[in-house]
Design an enzyme around this catalytic site. Sequence first.
Site, PDB file in Angstrom:
ATOM      1  CG  ASP A  83      -0.130   0.399   2.470  1.00 40.83           C
ATOM      2  OD1 ASP A  83       0.801  -0.503   2.607  1.00 40.83           O
ATOM      3  OD2 ASP A  83      -0.637   1.106   3.322  1.00 40.83           O
ATOM      4  CD  GLU A 177       4.276   0.591   7.065  1.00 37.21           C
ATOM      5  OE1 GLU A 177       4.963   0.699   7.871  1.00 37.21           O
ATOM      6  OE2 GLU A 177       3.929   1.426   6.311  1.00 37.21           O
TER       7      GLU A 177
HETATM    8 ZN   LIG Z   1       7.072   1.962   4.170  1.00 39.01          ZN
END
Ligand SMILES: [Zn+2]
Length: 411
Positions: A83, A177
């Site tokens: 992401d 994340e």
């Molecule tokens: Zn990163």
Amino acid sequence: MMNKEEVLERFLSYISIDTESDASSPTTPSTDKQWDLARKLHQELIDMGMSDVTIDEHAYVMATLPSNVDHEVPTIGFISHFDTTPDYTGKNIKPQIIENYDGGDIPLKGSDLILSPDYFESLKNYIGQTIITTDGTTLLAADDKAGITEIMTAVKYLIDHPEIKHGAIKVGFTPDEEIGRGAHKFDVEKFGADWAYTMDGSQVGELEYENFNAAGAVVTFHGKIVHPGYAKGKMINSMYVASEFIESLPKLETPEHTEDYQGFFHLHNMKGSVEKTELHYIIRDHDKEHFEARKEMLLKLVSDLNEQYDREAVSIEINDQYYNMREKVEPVMHIVDVAEKAMKELGITPLIKPIRGGTDGSQLSYMGLPCPNIFAGGHNFHGPYEYVPLESIVKATEVIVKIAELVAQPE
Ligand SMILES: [Zn+2]
């Protein structure tokens, strides 16, 4: 050693897919578009001949490169996130590729922005190299598609070079994340590694196994609202009580006054009216005891104010967010040592320093998978000035291959 053209092509193919995550979404992955890259990676791993290639219902992608030695070797893993941050758009990235960088200003041609070594001094380290930048209208997504490129290239390289001896290598790619949830649904048991590395650091040489202990606190102040003309001795203005609270915290223990191992209180949001004021803090400290003491200090302040106002004027909610992975890594320090050794053998100077933040690796370490962080090569993450030298991606790839090789060598 590595084919740079191939590495570049791989990186460009990953950044062409928009994978922005969204903190306000309750699902995993938080955005559907993250599936596009997850599925692509899944297919590529199958195509290159990896074993046990899986993609689960939350888009976590895992695969195994089986050991090619007869003796017993620890299983190690490499992890990165697909992401990109919601802080800046990653849609329609139009990268600029500057070959043989001359050390001068780089105009980001889709905008008025200039990527200048006068301001971004790290650029000076990469004169003569191939710099990949944005056109100024998006981020680059080197965070962390550089990491994905490195892991994919490294396992492909090991498959193509069976003369390099290695144990079982696990590969893991995660969603979300950037919104703090990359590790949340990571199946450590299924992954099956003795330890792992996130490829998610910045400049060449970074090797990190210490991060903050982190908590968030919401402090709520309850005032008493009365007509201002008749308020004498009756009104309690919650904003003034809140400001007393702010003033009581150590003035120099804030992000703008601290560095290295120094912790802080960070007031990142406040909203108030006479009746009710809310302060949102984050609390950060590398040292566990200091971290606990900071939380204690907030609780004490709240109870002091409640005593002073003789009522429940203030309430507080503190939630721990993540912990310093050092506690989990120190007992197995050889996992840092082998990464350090790999860098040195490749002529890279290791930069071992505490992270002033957290990584997926800190959560994974507490989930039973010790997981230091290694450089991925990019700079100026989360905005239009993000860039990555192609040579740094290649170096990180070589570090992965070298670690695999070293771990399989009998002592
Ligand atoms: Zn990163």
